[in-house]
Design an enzyme around this catalytic site. Structure first.
Site, PDB file in Angstrom:
ATOM      1  N   CYS A   1     -31.635  -8.410  67.776  1.00  0.00           N
ATOM      2  CA  CYS A   1     -32.732  -9.172  68.398  1.00  0.00           C
ATOM      3  C   CYS A   1     -34.098  -8.828  67.808  1.00  0.00           C
ATOM      4  O   CYS A   1     -35.038  -9.606  67.952  1.00  0.00           O
ATOM      5  CB  CYS A   1     -32.793  -8.903  69.891  1.00  0.00           C
ATOM      6  SG  CYS A   1     -31.246  -9.088  70.756  1.00  0.00           S
TER       7      CYS A   1
HETATM    8  O1  KQY Z   1     -32.166 -10.389  73.143  1.00  0.00           O
HETATM    9  C1  KQY Z   1     -33.102 -10.955  72.682  1.00  0.00           C
HETATM   10  N1  KQY Z   1     -32.948 -11.733  71.635  1.00  0.00           N
HETATM   11  C2  KQY Z   1     -34.439 -10.856  73.268  1.00  0.00           C
HETATM   12  C3  KQY Z   1     -34.476 -10.212  74.575  1.00  0.00           C
HETATM   13  C4  KQY Z   1     -35.787 -10.434  75.212  1.00  0.00           C
HETATM   14  C5  KQY Z   1     -35.962  -9.643  76.423  1.00  0.00           C
HETATM   15  C6  KQY Z   1     -37.336  -9.700  76.962  1.00  0.00           C
HETATM   16  N2  KQY Z   1     -37.520  -8.716  77.969  1.00  0.00           N
END
Ligand code: KQY
Length: 372
Positions: free
Chosen positions: A355
């Protein structure tokens, strides 16, 4: 940099697989005090370790806010490029462009970003700085940009095998906070047109309590064409069991764009990871609301790994399954070094290594700076 209103697939562009060669990787230096405990101190150390490993085999570009530039420059290796850029948070996968290639050149797609659900069930407000990052990054890299801001999509909600098959989850892309006026068929058509795909695999679910509405990149990933790892638990009392089982059932009863059966490798999950009282105390509240509640289960998964040119960077949680995950992935990526990185301090923010990274594919017509 030109803004394009044409369609990538009609221009001969498609999204390559993450395991294809990269020019580099985009990341964002963490800063948000309601996402990262203790002023993001521990998260910065974890991000820096991810950056250090990736930068051994590809160029890493790190975006840092004006206030954080000095800290980023101080903490990161010299071969990493640090550029000043405002952001709301640090999820490069979701806010950086999705890059497509025609085999010779690359272009970026600037999707709409609304913090994983906008006013319906988004995770913060405002998100305008994040929403501008894809275009700024295309400008920085001098790559032409498809303007697709009318369509809400995060990079973590798609995986491509580079051979015509794209994977996503129903729970995310059909959620009410993204493109509520579009049918599943219409969303699928956009994915095909923009990612140059012929077939979209719709896994029903993702990881339990994943606040992104269950991104694909936490539950399943291509390790090669027609081969995936799927996050798995054998514990029938865990709500995750039925979620993973529904995905396995789907994958075992479908084929990819080339008509191949999909080989599924089960990747065990760690035992449930919950946030502690102390960790919660280190998080600022969000508009008067606590960001996390002690005991809340986090969406921990080994499938949220990043494939760089030379390594596979795999989250580790201090769990008995950490080494099993590394072993499985080492067998599936024999030409790369599989490296575990302790990632609890990234997980507390709500995502993991995949992420916080976004790959820039290699292309002979692109290379504005020296290779790493
Ligand atoms: O997992 C993701 N691609 C992003 C997670 C965002 C979490 C915000 N608190």
């Amino acid at each position: 940099m030109k803004i394009l209103h044409s369609v990538p697939s009609q221009d001969g562009f498609y999204m390559p697989a993450e395991f294809s060669p990269h020019f580099g990787c985009i990341m964002i230096f963490p800063h948000r005090r309601d996402s990262w405990q203790n002023g993001a101190y521990a998260a910065r150390k974890a991000f820096a370790e991810v950056i250090r490993v990736i930068s051994k085999s590809e160029k890493v570009i790190v975006c840092a806010r004006y206030d954080d530039y000095d800290a980023a420059r101080f903490m990161l290796p010299d071969n990493v490029r640090v550029v000043e850029m405002e952001s709301d948070d640090s999820w490069a996968r979701d806010v950086a462009p999705t890059f497509v290639t025609n085999g010779k050149n690359i272009r970026g797609i600037d999707w709409g970003f609304n913090a994983w659900g906008g006013l319906a069930d988004g995770l913060y407000f405002p998100w305008d700085k994040d929403n501008k990052m894809a275009r700024k990054l295309c400008d920085l890299l001098d790559v032409d940009t498809y303007d697709k801001r009318s369509f809400i999509l995060e990079g973590g909600s798609i995986h491509s095998d580079g051979e015509g098959t794209v994977m996503t989850t129903e729970s995310c892309l059909l959620s009410g906070g993204r493109n509520p006026d579009m049918s599943k068929a219409e969303i699928e058509e956009e994915l095909k047109k923009y990612l140059g795909a012929e077939k979209v695999l719709w896994l029903p679910k993702g990881i339990y309590n994943d606040e992104t509405n269950e991104h694909i990149d936490n539950i399943c990933a291509f390790t090669s064409p027609a081969e995936v790892v799927l996050s798995w638990t054998d514990d029938k009392d865990d709500p995750q069991y039925e979620m993973s089982e529904s995905c396995l059932d789907y994958l075992e009863n479908t084929t990819d764009a080339k008509g191949r059966k999909i080989k599924v490798h089960k990747l065990p999950l760690p035992s449930p990871v919950t946030v502690t009282e102390e960790e919660c105390a280190g998080l600022d509240d969000m508009n008067g609301q606590p960001t996390r509640i002690p005991g809340e289960r986090l969406a921990a998964s080994y499938a949220n790994f990043y494939i760089s040119n030379g390594h596979v960077l795999v989250p580790q949680f201090g769990d008995k399954n950490d080494s099993t995950a590394l072993k499985i992935l080492s067998e599936l990526f024999p030409e790369r070094e599989v490296v575990g990185i302790y990632a609890r301090d990234i997980l507390i923010g709500g995502g993991n290594i995949h992420c916080i990274t976004q790959q820039i594919p290699m292309a002979e017509g692109f290379g504005y700076i020296n290779k790493a």
